[in-house]
Structure formats: structure tokens, C-alpha cells
Design a protein around this motif. Structure first.
Motif, mmCIF file in Angstrom:
data_model
loop_
_atom_site.group_PDB
_atom_site.id
_atom_site.type_symbol
_atom_site.label_atom_id
_atom_site.label_comp_id
_atom_site.label_asym_id
_atom_site.label_seq_id
_atom_site.Cartn_x
_atom_site.Cartn_y
_atom_site.Cartn_z
ATOM 1 N N LEU A 31 73.914 55.052 28.683
ATOM 2 C CA LEU A 31 74.505 53.778 29.114
ATOM 3 C C LEU A 31 75.791 53.985 29.878
ATOM 4 O O LEU A 31 76.168 53.174 30.709
ATOM 5 C CB LEU A 31 74.799 52.899 27.891
ATOM 6 C CG LEU A 31 73.607 52.513 27.037
ATOM 7 C CD1 LEU A 31 74.073 51.883 25.728
ATOM 8 C CD2 LEU A 31 72.708 51.537 27.796
ATOM 9 N N VAL A 39 77.689 57.420 25.988
ATOM 10 C CA VAL A 39 77.088 56.412 25.123
ATOM 11 C C VAL A 39 75.620 56.279 25.489
ATOM 12 O O VAL A 39 75.279 56.208 26.674
ATOM 13 C CB VAL A 39 77.775 55.039 25.292
ATOM 14 C CG1 VAL A 39 77.193 54.016 24.325
ATOM 15 C CG2 VAL A 39 79.276 55.156 25.098
ATOM 16 N N ALA A 50 73.323 51.910 19.515
ATOM 17 C CA ALA A 50 74.068 52.644 20.538
ATOM 18 C C ALA A 50 74.655 53.876 19.864
ATOM 19 O O ALA A 50 75.118 53.804 18.723
ATOM 20 C CB ALA A 50 75.169 51.773 21.137
ATOM 21 N N ILE A 82 82.076 44.697 17.018
ATOM 22 C CA ILE A 82 80.927 45.591 16.953
ATOM 23 C C ILE A 82 80.781 46.168 15.539
ATOM 24 O O ILE A 82 81.764 46.503 14.898
ATOM 25 C CB ILE A 82 81.079 46.717 17.999
ATOM 26 C CG1 ILE A 82 79.767 47.437 18.245
ATOM 27 C CG2 ILE A 82 82.117 47.730 17.601
ATOM 28 C CD1 ILE A 82 79.018 46.827 19.361
ATOM 29 N N ILE A 98 76.367 52.837 16.435
ATOM 30 C CA ILE A 98 76.889 51.481 16.367
ATOM 31 C C ILE A 98 75.865 50.471 16.845
ATOM 32 O O ILE A 98 74.817 50.830 17.385
ATOM 33 C CB ILE A 98 78.191 51.346 17.199
ATOM 34 C CG1 ILE A 98 77.944 51.706 18.663
ATOM 35 C CG2 ILE A 98 79.305 52.233 16.632
ATOM 36 C CD1 ILE A 98 79.171 51.607 19.541
ATOM 37 N N GLU A 99 76.209 49.223 16.628
ATOM 38 C CA GLU A 99 75.373 48.112 17.055
ATOM 39 C C GLU A 99 75.164 48.171 18.569
ATOM 40 O O GLU A 99 76.094 48.401 19.320
ATOM 41 C CB GLU A 99 76.120 46.826 16.666
ATOM 42 C CG GLU A 99 75.451 45.536 17.006
ATOM 43 C CD GLU A 99 76.339 44.339 16.597
ATOM 44 O OE1 GLU A 99 75.866 43.219 16.737
ATOM 45 O OE2 GLU A 99 77.480 44.552 16.149
ATOM 46 N N TYR A 100 73.959 47.952 18.995
ATOM 47 C CA TYR A 100 73.653 47.920 20.426
ATOM 48 C C TYR A 100 73.786 46.490 20.923
ATOM 49 O O TYR A 100 73.211 45.572 20.357
ATOM 50 C CB TYR A 100 72.226 48.434 20.653
ATOM 51 C CG TYR A 100 71.756 48.319 22.078
ATOM 52 C CD1 TYR A 100 72.377 49.036 23.096
ATOM 53 C CD2 TYR A 100 70.674 47.499 22.409
ATOM 54 C CE1 TYR A 100 71.949 48.932 24.407
ATOM 55 C CE2 TYR A 100 70.233 47.394 23.716
ATOM 56 C CZ TYR A 100 70.872 48.109 24.714
ATOM 57 O OH TYR A 100 70.442 48.007 26.015
ATOM 58 N N GLY A 104 75.819 45.356 27.699
ATOM 59 C CA GLY A 104 76.842 46.348 28.036
ATOM 60 C C GLY A 104 78.225 45.726 28.149
ATOM 61 O O GLY A 104 78.498 44.698 27.515
ATOM 62 N N LEU A 154 81.983 43.982 24.718
ATOM 63 C CA LEU A 154 80.541 44.075 24.960
ATOM 64 C C LEU A 154 79.963 42.671 24.983
ATOM 65 O O LEU A 154 80.515 41.754 24.369
ATOM 66 C CB LEU A 154 79.879 44.916 23.863
ATOM 67 C CG LEU A 154 80.280 46.399 23.906
ATOM 68 C CD1 LEU A 154 79.918 47.089 22.602
ATOM 69 C CD2 LEU A 154 79.632 47.107 25.087
#
Ligand code: ADE
Length: 298
Positions: A31, A39, A50, A82, A98-100, A104, A154
Motif C-alpha cells: 500500500l 505497509v 494492514a 485505528i 492493524i485494522e485495514y 488509505g 485513514l
């Protein structure tokens, strides 16, 4: 340390976090790539997450910072911050899981909205409100972010009736502003409050550190509101950094009113940039004002 005792390095792996087996992670797509690593969007036993990897600068210090950020995140829980699921504790390739968040960075998300010519005021107010709620929560837990900007937020903007924004990067955050070390610059220049600059003439006394409080985040949030209104513009385009530095410090430089920007937005954004930290509003006040805007714009 004067006692003759060996200095023992602090344990680097945090205690309260789930340890993730790297073999259970299936990296799908990169990403982003930054100074310290990259990432990835990945699947952890089939679930989208993520993964933030430390690469290149994988020093004990960088690892300690990553684990410090992870521990701080693990102690927090809020819909606009997050979530962290766990850590890959591995000397070669430490990573946090971590949380996606699908859209982005908010910076990119705003710029995509601009390309599509979409700029409903209510959407912008709702976006700013979520960032303010996340920050209100961080401050309630005595966490100061120090590097708040739309690049570090994000978003998921697929459904503009219900935009999602989360505080996404706590790399520079510290519990309580008093841990700030003067001379150790924190933040990103156009977003930084004047009291953060070393050698500010009016700060050259013993009070300079006392002046660095959670209000540095409020100054940065004003910049975020400006970014949100302009749908991802860069502040002070073309202005040399030393002029930005000098202008913020002496109070002569603040973003100009975006064309089409309404008074009610200006009335929330401008007080964030007060020279005097104590004169800036709190995130609770900002969130309440934005909440009213969302309703008015509806
Ligand atoms: N980029 C950086 N962190 C991310 C995340 N958690 N989700 C999506 N994109 C990201």
C-alpha cells in the motif's frame, strides 16, 4: 550509570499484544513505502488486515519505537482510532498487524474526491468531525499526537453519506506533552504549532517546554480542516521552507481563506491557529461545533 551495574536494555516486545505468526500472514499488495518500512494489505488467516513492516532502518531503536507505538495503540479503543490486532515479533522483520481501512490515507481520499468534482459541505464536515472525535479520545487518554495531518489519517469514503475516518499513525505520539524534549523536532513543518520550533525568541526561557501541550495537535487540526475544505491541497505551495518556518513562528503566516470557504467553517478553523496555545479550542469544543455543521448542512 555510576553504580557499576550493567545497563540492561529494556525488554523490546510489548506484553499485552497478541503475537502473530508470520506464516499466518498472506501479503497481497503493497500500500505504501516510507522511510522506515512498508505497509501491506494482507490476509491474516483469511481476514483483511494492514501490516506495517520495519525494513531498512531495522535498528533496536526503530524496533523499540514500533513496539512503543503498538503498545500505545493496544491501550486505546475508539471507532475513530485505528485498531491494532497484534505484532510479528521477529528480529529480522518485525511488523504490526492493524485494522485495514479501505481508502488509505485521507490525503489521497480527498484528492480523489476533488478529481471527481465532489465537494459536498456536509461530507467535509462529517470527515472533519470524525477526525476530531478520534483526537478528542486521544487527548482524553492523555496522548498527544504531534504529527496530525491528513497524510496520517485513514479513510473509507465509498459511502459518502457515511464517511469513515480514523487516526492512523501514532509514530510520534507521546503520553503527555511533558515528555517532549526541546531541540528534538516533532511533526511536519506547515502543520507544526509555533511553540514547537526551537529557538523561537519568545520561547527562550525555562517555560518553553511548558508551552508544548496537547494544544500543538489543535494547531495541526486547523491545518487538517484546511486540507479537508480544499480537498487535499498542499499548504503554502511554492513558499520556501525557511519562510514557512519563520512565518509560522512569528505569527505572520497562516493559510488564507480558501475560495468558497464559508464563515461557519472559518469560525472553527481559525481559532486553532491562535499564537497562544491556551487560546486554542479543545477537541470537544471543535467536535461539537462540527457536529452542528453536519446538521446544518444536511
Ligand atoms: N496505509 C497505511 N496504513 C493503512 C491501513 N491501516 N489501512 C489501509 N491503508 C493503510
Amino acid at each position: 550509570n555510576g553504580t557499576g551495574a550493567a545497563v540492561v536494555e529494556a525488554p523490546l516486545a510489548p506484553v499485552n499484544l497478541q503475537q502473530v505468526d508470520a506464516n499466518d500472514l498472506d501479503k497481497i499488495r503493497e500500500l505504501g513505502r516510507g522511510q522506515f518500512g512498508s505497509v501491506w494489505m494482507a490476509k491474516w488467516l483469511g481476514v483483511e488486515v494492514a501490516v506495517k513492516e520495519l525494513l531498512g532502518q531495522n535498528t533496536p531503536r526503530a524496533r523499540a519505537e514500533m513496539y512503543g507505538e503498538a503498545e500505545m495503540l493496544a491501550a486505546l479503543r475508539h471507532p475513530c482510532v485505528i485498531a491494532i490486532y497484534g505484532l510479528v515479533v521477529n528480529q529480522e522483520a518485525p511488523a504490526s498487524v492493524i485494522e485495514y481501512v479501505r481508502g488509505g490515507s485521507l490525503k489521497g481520499g480527498l484528492q480523489r474526491l476533488k478529481q471527481h468534482g465532489y465537494a459536498a459541505r456536509r461530507v467535509r464536515a462529517a470527515i472533519a468531525l470524525q477526525a476530531a472525535r478520534g483526537m478528542e479520545y486521544l487527548h482524553s487518554r492523555r496522548v498527544v499526537h504531534f504529527d496530525l495531518k491528513c497524510d496520517n489519517l485513514l479513510c473509507d469514503l465509498r459511502d459518502l453519506h457515511r464517511p469513515v475516518v480514523k487516526i492512523g499513525d501514532l509514530g510520534l505520539s507521546k503520553k503527555k506533552a511533558t515528555t517532549f524534549v526541546s531541540g528534538n523536532m516533532r511533526g511536519t513543518l506547515p502543520w507544526m504549532a509555533p511553540e514547537l520550533f526551537p529557538n523561537a525568541s519568545h520561547l527562550e526561557d525555562d517555560q518553553s517546554e511548558d508551552r508544548v501541550t496537547e494544544k500543538v495537535d489543535i494547531f495541526s487540526f486547523g491545518m487538517c480542516m484546511w486540507e479537508i475544505w480544499t480537498l487535499g491541497d498542499q499548504p503554502y505551495p511554492g513558499l520556501p521552507l525557511h519562510e514557512v518556518f519563520a512565518g509560522i513562528m512569528n505569527g505572520s503566516l497562516r493559510p488564507s481563506r480558501p475560495p468558497d470557504c464559508q464563515d461557519d467553517w472559518m469560525e472553527i478553523m481559525m481559532p486553532c491557529w491562535a499564537d497562544e496555545p491556551a487560546s486554542r479550542p479543545s477537541f470537544t469544543e471543535i467536535a461539537e461545533a462540527l457536529d452542528r455543521l453536519v446538521t446544518v448542512y444536511e
